[in-house]
Design a protein around this motif. Structure first.
Motif, PDB file in Angstrom:
ATOM      1  N   ASP A 181      90.660  93.152  55.520  1.00  0.00           N
ATOM      2  CA  ASP A 181      91.992  92.953  54.940  1.00  0.00           C
ATOM      3  C   ASP A 181      91.771  93.412  53.613  1.00  0.00           C
ATOM      4  O   ASP A 181      92.622  93.237  52.636  1.00  0.00           O
ATOM      5  N   GLY A 182      90.893  94.219  53.246  1.00  0.00           N
ATOM      6  CA  GLY A 182      90.652  94.733  51.825  1.00  0.00           C
ATOM      7  C   GLY A 182      90.271  93.723  50.613  1.00  0.00           C
ATOM      8  O   GLY A 182      90.391  94.049  49.805  1.00  0.00           O
ATOM      9  N   GLU A 183      89.723  92.560  51.299  1.00  0.00           N
ATOM     10  CA  GLU A 183      89.146  91.581  50.448  1.00  0.00           C
ATOM     11  C   GLU A 183      87.692  91.697  50.395  1.00  0.00           C
ATOM     12  O   GLU A 183      86.928  92.171  51.370  1.00  0.00           O
ATOM     13  N   THR A 184      86.971  90.955  49.374  1.00  0.00           N
ATOM     14  CA  THR A 184      85.594  90.842  49.421  1.00  0.00           C
ATOM     15  C   THR A 184      85.225  89.379  49.982  1.00  0.00           C
ATOM     16  O   THR A 184      85.488  88.315  49.265  1.00  0.00           O
ATOM     17  N   PRO A 185      84.333  89.253  51.060  1.00  0.00           N
ATOM     18  CA  PRO A 185      84.191  87.981  51.830  1.00  0.00           C
ATOM     19  C   PRO A 185      83.221  86.784  51.059  1.00  0.00           C
ATOM     20  O   PRO A 185      83.791  85.743  50.807  1.00  0.00           O
ATOM     21  N   TRP A 186      82.266  87.526  50.367  1.00  0.00           N
ATOM     22  CA  TRP A 186      81.373  86.487  49.774  1.00  0.00           C
ATOM     23  C   TRP A 186      81.147  86.377  48.183  1.00  0.00           C
ATOM     24  O   TRP A 186      80.982  87.258  47.700  1.00  0.00           O
ATOM     25  N   CYS A 187      81.140  85.168  47.963  1.00  0.00           N
ATOM     26  CA  CYS A 187      80.710  84.897  46.329  1.00  0.00           C
ATOM     27  C   CYS A 187      79.137  84.713  46.295  1.00  0.00           C
ATOM     28  O   CYS A 187      78.585  83.941  47.360  1.00  0.00           O
ATOM     29  N   MET A 188      78.445  84.890  45.538  1.00  0.00           N
ATOM     30  CA  MET A 188      77.135  84.460  45.640  1.00  0.00           C
ATOM     31  C   MET A 188      76.284  84.927  44.427  1.00  0.00           C
ATOM     32  O   MET A 188      76.603  85.967  43.765  1.00  0.00           O
ATOM     33  N   GLY A 189      75.479  83.974  43.687  1.00  0.00           N
ATOM     34  CA  GLY A 189      74.645  83.930  42.502  1.00  0.00           C
ATOM     35  C   GLY A 189      73.387  83.405  42.625  1.00  0.00           C
ATOM     36  O   GLY A 189      73.678  82.152  43.203  1.00  0.00           O
ATOM     37  N   ILE A 190      72.210  83.599  42.085  1.00  0.00           N
ATOM     38  CA  ILE A 190      71.179  82.968  42.107  1.00  0.00           C
ATOM     39  C   ILE A 190      70.586  82.685  40.841  1.00  0.00           C
ATOM     40  O   ILE A 190      69.318  82.184  40.840  1.00  0.00           O
ATOM     41  N   GLU A 191      71.271  83.028  39.817  1.00  0.00           N
ATOM     42  CA  GLU A 191      70.901  82.988  38.403  1.00  0.00           C
ATOM     43  C   GLU A 191      70.941  81.550  38.116  1.00  0.00           C
ATOM     44  O   GLU A 191      71.718  80.824  38.140  1.00  0.00           O
ATOM     45  N   GLY A 252      78.388  93.343  44.651  1.00  0.00           N
ATOM     46  CA  GLY A 252      77.286  94.046  45.322  1.00  0.00           C
ATOM     47  C   GLY A 252      75.904  93.293  45.372  1.00  0.00           C
ATOM     48  O   GLY A 252      76.036  92.228  44.706  1.00  0.00           O
ATOM     49  N   GLN A 253      75.142  93.748  46.096  1.00  0.00           N
ATOM     50  CA  GLN A 253      73.833  93.142  46.141  1.00  0.00           C
ATOM     51  C   GLN A 253      73.010  92.903  44.847  1.00  0.00           C
ATOM     52  O   GLN A 253      72.473  91.961  44.485  1.00  0.00           O
ATOM     53  N   LYS A 254      73.094  93.951  43.880  1.00  0.00           N
ATOM     54  CA  LYS A 254      72.527  93.781  42.517  1.00  0.00           C
ATOM     55  C   LYS A 254      73.195  92.967  41.817  1.00  0.00           C
ATOM     56  O   LYS A 254      72.241  92.476  40.705  1.00  0.00           O
ATOM     57  N   ALA A 255      74.314  92.307  41.944  1.00  0.00           N
ATOM     58  CA  ALA A 255      74.970  91.548  41.055  1.00  0.00           C
ATOM     59  C   ALA A 255      74.401  89.917  41.281  1.00  0.00           C
ATOM     60  O   ALA A 255      74.761  89.078  40.477  1.00  0.00           O
ATOM     61  N   ILE A 256      73.867  89.718  42.466  1.00  0.00           N
ATOM     62  CA  ILE A 256      73.596  88.419  42.786  1.00  0.00           C
ATOM     63  C   ILE A 256      72.430  88.034  41.961  1.00  0.00           C
ATOM     64  O   ILE A 256      72.522  86.814  41.709  1.00  0.00           O
ATOM     65  N   ALA A 257      71.408  88.679  41.628  1.00  0.00           N
ATOM     66  CA  ALA A 257      70.319  87.958  40.986  1.00  0.00           C
ATOM     67  C   ALA A 257      70.729  87.731  39.439  1.00  0.00           C
ATOM     68  O   ALA A 257      70.288  86.725  38.967  1.00  0.00           O
ATOM     69  N   SER A 258      71.906  88.422  38.996  1.00  0.00           N
ATOM     70  CA  SER A 258      72.356  88.066  37.421  1.00  0.00           C
ATOM     71  C   SER A 258      73.550  87.157  37.370  1.00  0.00           C
ATOM     72  O   SER A 258      73.908  86.811  36.520  1.00  0.00           O
ATOM     73  N   THR A 263      78.839  79.587  38.301  1.00  0.00           N
ATOM     74  CA  THR A 263      80.153  80.009  38.311  1.00  0.00           C
ATOM     75  C   THR A 263      80.366  81.205  39.186  1.00  0.00           C
ATOM     76  O   THR A 263      81.405  81.902  39.008  1.00  0.00           O
ATOM     77  N   ALA A 264      79.428  81.197  40.263  1.00  0.00           N
ATOM     78  CA  ALA A 264      79.669  82.427  41.272  1.00  0.00           C
ATOM     79  C   ALA A 264      80.731  81.942  42.099  1.00  0.00           C
ATOM     80  O   ALA A 264      81.549  82.987  42.561  1.00  0.00           O
ATOM     81  N   GLY A 265      81.143  80.775  42.177  1.00  0.00           N
ATOM     82  CA  GLY A 265      82.458  80.426  43.071  1.00  0.00           C
ATOM     83  C   GLY A 265      83.775  80.285  42.348  1.00  0.00           C
ATOM     84  O   GLY A 265      84.743  80.614  42.977  1.00  0.00           O
ATOM     85  N   THR A 266      83.668  80.798  41.125  1.00  0.00           N
ATOM     86  CA  THR A 266      85.049  80.677  40.477  1.00  0.00           C
ATOM     87  C   THR A 266      85.957  81.970  40.537  1.00  0.00           C
ATOM     88  O   THR A 266      87.119  81.388  40.891  1.00  0.00           O
ATOM     89  N   PRO A 267      85.489  83.118  41.022  1.00  0.00           N
ATOM     90  CA  PRO A 267      86.437  83.841  41.312  1.00  0.00           C
ATOM     91  C   PRO A 267      87.230  83.626  42.450  1.00  0.00           C
ATOM     92  O   PRO A 267      88.407  84.450  42.759  1.00  0.00           O
ATOM     93  N   MET A 268      86.817  82.896  43.413  1.00  0.00           N
ATOM     94  CA  MET A 268      87.684  82.245  44.500  1.00  0.00           C
ATOM     95  C   MET A 268      88.900  81.727  44.021  1.00  0.00           C
ATOM     96  O   MET A 268      90.010  81.746  44.849  1.00  0.00           O
TER      97      MET A 268
END
Length: 430
Positions: A181-191, A252-258, A263-268
């Motif tokens: 649908d043109g959207e990004t499925p997952w929010c994710m952060g491990i910092e 993307g994958q590289k953003a997960i670690a930083s 706050t990873a869920g805030t963009p929802m």
């Protein structure tokens, strides 16, 4: 996180008016006063104490409750036991600490004090296991939290016609549907500052228990099943499939670690529409959502439990919480323990805090909103409630190499095989 230095513990106690490195409370010698220590959130403690005092009063008891909130009870309780100055009851959040207390000979079995038949019928399946040592119940879960929860922006999710999946294949399909649908499925952060990496461990724990069940999960936690095993690699494969596939995760994958987990869920909940749609976290995470969202959680936030491999099949859930331990088996202490083991001890705590009852027959009308009821129901409907695996592992692994190696893998510094072998190598020999 496990522990601070003994000095910091003493200073923290001094600031609270407790005897810094000596007595646990002036009332210790008063047989009518029962002293309880915990590090749980103040609103939860206040609610539990209110219900406890009301129960004792209703029963005509003249027992007085001296309930103290202390910092870092995991370390403090061991220090105090070794000093011969422990409270009557301590609520501890880690099974490993219960085992330490037992090795020190300080803990009293609960089996002869409580109606175990009634307790087993009331409690969520598996929730008694974490506090059981050598077939004796030493730690009783009183306040729970639930992990492996997938949160989503409720209004947009429903408007798009998406449905909560009932199996992992359905979760994969939902991921693809959102992306198509043109959207990004997952929010994710491990910092998470010095604890960076821990959210990835929760993902692995959930996936291992879902795919391979209770026995394999417990073997893995004890290192009878190594990290460099097919079971753990399968969890890694699913993790990478859902989160590393191009277009699946915000940034993307590289953003997960930083990206910070809080706050990873805030963009929802972005005003222009969700920038990501699914966030796998624990029940506490709603406290990190924007204030505009938390003002009406039921309207803004949806949730479903991370699904089972097969719809309607074996479906354990990851969680944690605070376990009651009895360090004094006087009659008055036993009376308090019996009261705290009842299903309705959480009635007052549930109404105004993050409290989740581990009793599946708890009256859910006491929860403050529908979202909390849904979270609790994930635990109540589970086939087993399993404690956070990394919290049960040796500190060198659970809060050390497991965090570090997951971060290195996710950030692209090494492959998963190397990461898993490094964790196995870090496991202490004794």
């Amino acid at each position: 996180m496990r522990g601070r230095t003994a000095l910091l513990t003493c200073l923290a106690l001094s600031a609270m008016g407790l005897s810094a490195c000596g007595g646990g409370g002036d009332s210790k010698g008063d047989s009518k006063t029962v002293t309880i220590w915990s590090s749980i959130d103040q609103p939860v403690q206040d609610g539990l104490k209110k219900s406890l005092v009301a129960k004792l009063t209703a029963d005509g008891s003249d027992i007085k409750i001296n309930w103290q909130k202390v910092e870092n009870i995991n370390q403090l309780i061991i220090t105090k036991i070794q000093a011969g100055d422990a409270p009557d009851i301590a609520l501890v959040p880690q099974p490993g600490v219960v085992q330490q207390m037992n090795k020190l000979g300080a803990i009293k079995p609960l089996d002869d004090t409580l109606d175990m038949t009634a307790l087993k019928a009331s409690m969520v399946p598996g929730s008694l296991d974490a506090g059981t040592v050598d077939n004796k119940l030493l730690g009783l879960l009183v306040s729970a939290n639930v992990k492996g929860l997938v949160f989503y922006p409720k209004k947009a999710f429903e408007a798009a016609g998406y449905q909560a999946p009932t199996d992992i294949a359905g979760l994969e399909k939902l991921t693809e549907q959102i992306k198509s649908d043109g959207e990004t499925p997952w929010c994710m952060g491990i910092e998470s500052d010095t604890a960076t990496g821990w959210p990835a461990t929760d993902w692995f724990e959930t996936l291992i228990m879902k795919y391979h069940g209770v026995d394999a999960y417990n073997k893995w936690v004890k290192h009878d099943l190594p990290f460099d095993s097919d079971e753990v690699k399968q969890a890694a494969d699913e993790f990478s499939k859902l989160l590393f596939t191009k277009g699946n995760t915000l940034g993307g994958q590289k953003a997960i670690a930083s990206t910070n987990f809080g706050t990873a869920g805030t963009p929802m909940f972005d005003a222009k529409g969700p920038k990501c749609w699914l966030y796998n976290q624990g029940s506490f995470i709603t406290g990190f959502f924007p204030k505009a969202v938390t003002k009406d959680l039921d309207a803004n936030v949806g949730v479903f439990g991370f699904p089972a491999v097969t719809a309607g099949g074996d479906n354990p859930v990851e969680g944690g919480g605070d376990m009651l331990t009895m360090l004094n088996d006087s009659d008055n202490v036993k009376t308090v323990v019996k009261a705290m083991a009842t299903t309705d001890i959480g009635n007052d705590a549930a109404a105004g805090s993050s409290f989740i009852s581990p009793h599946k027959d708890f009256d859910v009308s006491h929860y403050p909103n529908a979202l909390t009821k849904q979270v609790a129901q994930v635990a109540y409907d589970s086939t087993a409630f399993l404690f956070d695996g990394s919290d049960q592992m040796p500190a060198e692994v659970g809060t050390g190499s497991f965090w570090k190696e997951m971060t290195a893998w996710i950030s692209g510094q090494q492959d998963i095989d190397k990461a898993l072998k490094n964790i196995d190598s870090s496991w202490p020999s004794s």
